[in-house]
Design a protein around this motif. Structure first.
Motif, PDB file in Angstrom:
ATOM      1  N   TYR A  94      29.751  24.019  77.024  1.00  0.00           N
ATOM      2  CA  TYR A  94      29.391  24.947  75.849  1.00  0.00           C
ATOM      3  C   TYR A  94      29.008  24.339  74.663  1.00  0.00           C
ATOM      4  N   GLN A  95      27.866  24.491  74.081  1.00  0.00           N
ATOM      5  CA  GLN A  95      27.618  23.714  72.790  1.00  0.00           C
ATOM      6  C   GLN A  95      27.646  24.723  71.552  1.00  0.00           C
ATOM      7  N   PRO A  96      28.351  24.491  70.526  1.00  0.00           N
ATOM      8  CA  PRO A  96      28.517  25.238  69.645  1.00  0.00           C
ATOM      9  C   PRO A  96      27.248  25.558  68.900  1.00  0.00           C
TER      10      PRO A  96
ATOM     11  N   VAL B 270      24.742  25.240  82.377  1.00  0.00           N
ATOM     12  CA  VAL B 270      25.363  24.778  83.487  1.00  0.00           C
ATOM     13  C   VAL B 270      25.377  23.466  83.782  1.00  0.00           C
ATOM     14  N   ARG B 271      26.093  22.860  84.528  1.00  0.00           N
ATOM     15  CA  ARG B 271      26.295  21.793  84.969  1.00  0.00           C
ATOM     16  C   ARG B 271      26.635  21.594  86.581  1.00  0.00           C
ATOM     17  N   TRP B 272      26.088  20.495  87.185  1.00  0.00           N
ATOM     18  CA  TRP B 272      26.468  20.322  88.588  1.00  0.00           C
ATOM     19  C   TRP B 272      26.852  19.008  88.836  1.00  0.00           C
TER      20      TRP B 272
ATOM     21  N   VAL C 220      23.688  33.073  76.899  1.00  0.00           N
ATOM     22  CA  VAL C 220      23.528  32.437  78.344  1.00  0.00           C
ATOM     23  C   VAL C 220      21.911  32.543  78.535  1.00  0.00           C
ATOM     24  N   ASN C 221      21.430  31.396  79.417  1.00  0.00           N
ATOM     25  CA  ASN C 221      20.145  31.344  79.626  1.00  0.00           C
ATOM     26  C   ASN C 221      19.571  32.294  80.758  1.00  0.00           C
ATOM     27  N   MET C 222      18.400  32.704  80.576  1.00  0.00           N
ATOM     28  CA  MET C 222      17.983  33.608  81.858  1.00  0.00           C
ATOM     29  C   MET C 222      16.735  33.149  82.371  1.00  0.00           C
ATOM     30  N   SER C 223      16.306  33.286  83.872  1.00  0.00           N
ATOM     31  CA  SER C 223      15.339  32.794  84.454  1.00  0.00           C
ATOM     32  C   SER C 223      14.502  34.157  84.707  1.00  0.00           C
ATOM     33  N   ALA C 224      13.221  33.927  85.099  1.00  0.00           N
ATOM     34  CA  ALA C 224      12.333  34.745  85.417  1.00  0.00           C
ATOM     35  C   ALA C 224      12.651  35.891  86.553  1.00  0.00           C
TER      36      ALA C 224
ATOM     37  N   ILE D 137      14.788  34.731  72.086  1.00  0.00           N
ATOM     38  CA  ILE D 137      13.776  34.251  72.447  1.00  0.00           C
ATOM     39  C   ILE D 137      13.870  32.811  72.161  1.00  0.00           C
ATOM     40  N   ASP D 138      14.035  31.903  73.531  1.00  0.00           N
ATOM     41  CA  ASP D 138      14.324  30.579  73.684  1.00  0.00           C
ATOM     42  C   ASP D 138      13.066  29.654  73.562  1.00  0.00           C
ATOM     43  N   ASP D 139      13.136  28.502  72.879  1.00  0.00           N
ATOM     44  CA  ASP D 139      12.046  27.543  72.947  1.00  0.00           C
ATOM     45  C   ASP D 139      10.975  28.260  72.374  1.00  0.00           C
TER      46      ASP D 139
ATOM     47  N   ASP E 267      11.999  26.002  68.967  1.00  0.00           N
ATOM     48  CA  ASP E 267      12.192  24.906  69.884  1.00  0.00           C
ATOM     49  C   ASP E 267      12.509  23.777  69.068  1.00  0.00           C
ATOM     50  N   ARG E 268      13.272  22.631  69.645  1.00  0.00           N
ATOM     51  CA  ARG E 268      13.800  21.514  69.144  1.00  0.00           C
ATOM     52  C   ARG E 268      12.743  20.649  68.869  1.00  0.00           C
ATOM     53  N   SER E 269      11.506  20.660  69.461  1.00  0.00           N
ATOM     54  CA  SER E 269      10.519  19.757  69.086  1.00  0.00           C
ATOM     55  C   SER E 269       9.952  19.960  67.636  1.00  0.00           C
TER      56      SER E 269
ATOM     57  N   VAL F 288      19.247  20.202  66.250  1.00  0.00           N
ATOM     58  CA  VAL F 288      19.375  19.277  64.923  1.00  0.00           C
ATOM     59  C   VAL F 288      20.195  17.945  65.165  1.00  0.00           C
ATOM     60  N   GLU F 289      19.588  16.916  64.887  1.00  0.00           N
ATOM     61  CA  GLU F 289      20.041  15.704  65.247  1.00  0.00           C
ATOM     62  C   GLU F 289      20.504  14.587  64.059  1.00  0.00           C
ATOM     63  N   GLU F 290      19.696  15.136  62.997  1.00  0.00           N
ATOM     64  CA  GLU F 290      20.154  14.303  61.726  1.00  0.00           C
ATOM     65  C   GLU F 290      20.369  15.298  60.465  1.00  0.00           C
TER      66      GLU F 290
ATOM     67  N   GLY G 145      22.949  21.450  67.713  1.00  0.00           N
ATOM     68  CA  GLY G 145      22.459  20.404  67.945  1.00  0.00           C
ATOM     69  C   GLY G 145      23.424  19.342  68.079  1.00  0.00           C
ATOM     70  N   TYR G 146      23.152  18.224  68.752  1.00  0.00           N
ATOM     71  CA  TYR G 146      24.047  16.932  68.636  1.00  0.00           C
ATOM     72  C   TYR G 146      24.784  16.688  67.350  1.00  0.00           C
ATOM     73  N   LEU G 147      24.018  16.944  66.344  1.00  0.00           N
ATOM     74  CA  LEU G 147      24.695  16.302  65.137  1.00  0.00           C
ATOM     75  C   LEU G 147      26.129  17.291  65.020  1.00  0.00           C
TER      76      LEU G 147
HETATM   77  P1  C2E Z   1      17.444  24.845  76.645  1.00  0.00           P
HETATM   78  O1  C2E Z   1      18.027  26.464  77.086  1.00  0.00           O
HETATM   79  O2  C2E Z   1      16.643  24.820  75.673  1.00  0.00           O
HETATM   80  O3  C2E Z   1      18.880  24.404  76.302  1.00  0.00           O
HETATM   81  C1  C2E Z   1      19.114  23.276  75.157  1.00  0.00           C
HETATM   82  C2  C2E Z   1      19.010  21.679  75.987  1.00  0.00           C
HETATM   83  O4  C2E Z   1      18.837  20.921  75.007  1.00  0.00           O
HETATM   84  C3  C2E Z   1      20.244  21.505  76.468  1.00  0.00           C
HETATM   85  O5  C2E Z   1      19.887  20.809  77.835  1.00  0.00           O
HETATM   86  C4  C2E Z   1      20.947  20.785  75.517  1.00  0.00           C
HETATM   87  O6  C2E Z   1      22.152  19.862  76.161  1.00  0.00           O
HETATM   88  C5  C2E Z   1      19.880  20.122  74.815  1.00  0.00           C
HETATM   89  N1  C2E Z   1      20.541  19.672  73.500  1.00  0.00           N
HETATM   90  C6  C2E Z   1      21.387  20.364  72.670  1.00  0.00           C
HETATM   91  N2  C2E Z   1      21.242  19.893  71.546  1.00  0.00           N
HETATM   92  C7  C2E Z   1      20.361  18.861  71.740  1.00  0.00           C
HETATM   93  C8  C2E Z   1      20.121  17.817  70.647  1.00  0.00           C
HETATM   94  O7  C2E Z   1      20.396  17.713  69.464  1.00  0.00           O
HETATM   95  N3  C2E Z   1      19.085  17.008  70.759  1.00  0.00           N
HETATM   96  C9  C2E Z   1      18.480  16.864  72.193  1.00  0.00           C
HETATM   97  N4  C2E Z   1      17.559  16.132  72.364  1.00  0.00           N
HETATM   98  N5  C2E Z   1      18.905  17.770  73.015  1.00  0.00           N
HETATM   99  C10 C2E Z   1      19.650  18.762  72.732  1.00  0.00           C
HETATM  100  P2  C2E Z   1      20.512  21.004  79.201  1.00  0.00           P
HETATM  101  O8  C2E Z   1      22.042  21.349  79.059  1.00  0.00           O
HETATM  102  O9  C2E Z   1      20.238  19.760  79.923  1.00  0.00           O
HETATM  103  O10 C2E Z   1      19.803  22.000  79.732  1.00  0.00           O
HETATM  104  C11 C2E Z   1      18.266  22.063  79.995  1.00  0.00           C
HETATM  105  C12 C2E Z   1      17.789  23.341  80.343  1.00  0.00           C
HETATM  106  O11 C2E Z   1      18.056  23.801  81.542  1.00  0.00           O
HETATM  107  C13 C2E Z   1      17.973  24.458  79.293  1.00  0.00           C
HETATM  108  O12 C2E Z   1      17.115  24.146  78.271  1.00  0.00           O
HETATM  109  C14 C2E Z   1      17.808  25.628  80.003  1.00  0.00           C
HETATM  110  O13 C2E Z   1      16.457  25.868  80.130  1.00  0.00           O
HETATM  111  C15 C2E Z   1      18.379  25.252  81.356  1.00  0.00           C
HETATM  112  N6  C2E Z   1      19.658  25.750  81.848  1.00  0.00           N
HETATM  113  C16 C2E Z   1      20.797  25.421  81.272  1.00  0.00           C
HETATM  114  N7  C2E Z   1      21.795  26.028  81.822  1.00  0.00           N
HETATM  115  C17 C2E Z   1      21.161  27.003  82.643  1.00  0.00           C
HETATM  116  C18 C2E Z   1      21.656  28.336  83.121  1.00  0.00           C
HETATM  117  O14 C2E Z   1      22.943  28.672  83.123  1.00  0.00           O
HETATM  118  N8  C2E Z   1      20.694  29.017  83.705  1.00  0.00           N
HETATM  119  C19 C2E Z   1      19.232  29.029  83.429  1.00  0.00           C
HETATM  120  N9  C2E Z   1      18.299  29.973  83.692  1.00  0.00           N
HETATM  121  N10 C2E Z   1      18.802  27.815  82.815  1.00  0.00           N
HETATM  122  C20 C2E Z   1      19.796  26.957  82.241  1.00  0.00           C
END
Ligand code: C2E
Ligand code: CA
Ligand code: CA
Ligand code: CA
Length: 277
Positions: free
Chosen positions: A43-45, A61-63, A116-120, A178-180, A202-204, A236-238, A255-257
């Motif tokens: 969980y990220q706050p 999600v983590r594996w 919660v993230n969703m795929s197509a 809407i993500d990204d 998006d974070r970019s 958000v990192e800084e 963000g990580y900050l």
């Molecule tokens: P996302 O949805 O764009 O999630 C944000 C990603 O950015 C996460 O990577 C998170 O750990 C990372 N992040 C958060 N804050 C920062 C920051 O300050 N700096 C940087 N550089 N990164 C940050 P994560 O956890 O590795 O997930 C990667 C992608 O995997 C996610 O991108 C999402 O598209 C997908 N994903 C993760 N969990 C799920 C899930 O349960 N279902 C689906 N369908 N996709 C998932």
């Protein structure tokens, strides 16, 4: 030249095979991981940009593979999508995260929003709306506390299908983000068609702040205001990025900050248990 070309190809083929083999192995193992307790939700706050109050969490999600250790979702989500396993995996994440977040609130924590993230592939799954309904009912999480994150590419793949899906989700009282945002190929026209609540820049773009990225984020904030949507800045990192976003009137920051994605126990300890020590 022909000779060296052939040599290069010869070197390349075994590498491809190794990657393909790992992929096939991961696909087989992912099947077992879903039932075998190798998956976890971190969980990220997310915070109110102006007040700093904790508003919610994004489930990621983590594996934890028994031999390879932690595998990044960037590697296994695409495998899950192509194999169709994403349906089962996504449903597990949804149920697990709803149950956990609802439990935190029952234990006396603040009411949080769960993203919660969703795929197509999940969108096209006929039983998905039922999955959401069941996850909410069995956890007791209020529908308005759940937010589904969809990417632009997911929406543009099948606009009519996505619209119908979104309308059913909104009819449950569940929110949509809407993500990204800003990285896809979509048309802005969908902002007035799709029943969206929130945009996640998006974070970019966020990471270019404060020297660059300002024009795009100002434009996103203006668009969002026009359509009555809120804006989350992710990545958000800084401190100076946070300051800029606060001045620009961004609604939510992540963000990580402010907080890394954390296991449930770590999250509870840090954010939900009052400092008693
Ligand atoms: P996302 O949805 O764009 O999630 C944000 C990603 O950015 C996460 O990577 C998170 O750990 C990372 N992040 C958060 N804050 C920062 C920051 O300050 N700096 C940087 N550089 N990164 C940050 P994560 O956890 O590795 O997930 C990667 C992608 O995997 C996610 O991108 C999402 O598209 C997908 N994903 C993760 N969990 C799920 C899930 O349960 N279902 C689906 N369908 N996709 C998932
Ligand atoms: Ca996301
Ligand atoms: Ca994102
Ligand atoms: Ca992403």
């Amino acid at each position: 030249a022909k000779q060296s070309g052939r040599n290069r190809l010869a070197e390349f083929v075994p590498a491809m095979t190794a990657a393909t083999q790992r992929r096939a192995a991961l696909e087989r193992e992912l099947r077992r991981a879903i039932d075998g307790g190798q998956l976890a939700v971190h969980y990220q706050p997310q915070f109110d940009c102006a007040s700093g109050a904790l508003l919610g969490v994004e489930a990621l999600v983590r594996w934890r593979h028994p031999e390879h250790g932690p595998i990044s979702p960037a590697e296994f989500i695409p495998i899950a999508e192509e194999s169709g396993l994403i349906v089962e995996l996504g449903s597990w994440v949804l149920r697990h995260a709803c149950a956990e977040v609802a439990q935190w609130q029952r234990a006396g924590g603040p009411a949080l929003t769960l993203a919660v993230n969703m795929s197509a592939r999940q969108l096209r799954e006929p039983g998905f709306i039922e999955d959401v309904t069941r996850a909410l009912a069995s956890s007791g999480l209020a529908p308005g506390r759940l937010e589904l994150e969809l990417t632009e590419s997911v929406l543009m793949e099948d606009v009519a299908g996505a619209l119908a899906f979104m309308q059913s989700v909104r009819a449950l009282g569940v929110r949509l983000a809407i993500d990204d945002f800003g990285t896809g190929y979509s048309s802005l026209a969908y902002l007035q068609t799709f029943p969206i609540n929130q945009l996640k820049v998006d974070r970019s773009f966020v990471q270019l702040l404060p020297q660059r990225g300002e024009t795009i984020i100002h434009a996103v904030l203006a668009l969002a205001r026009g359509f009555g949507l809120t804006v989350v800045a992710e990545g958000v990192e800084e401190p100076r990025q946070l300051e800029w976003l606060r001045e620009a009137g961004c609604d939510v920051v992540q963000g990580y900050l402010l907080g890394m994605p954390m296991a449930a126990d770590a999250f509870r300890e840090r954010f939900l248990e009052p400092a008693t020590a």
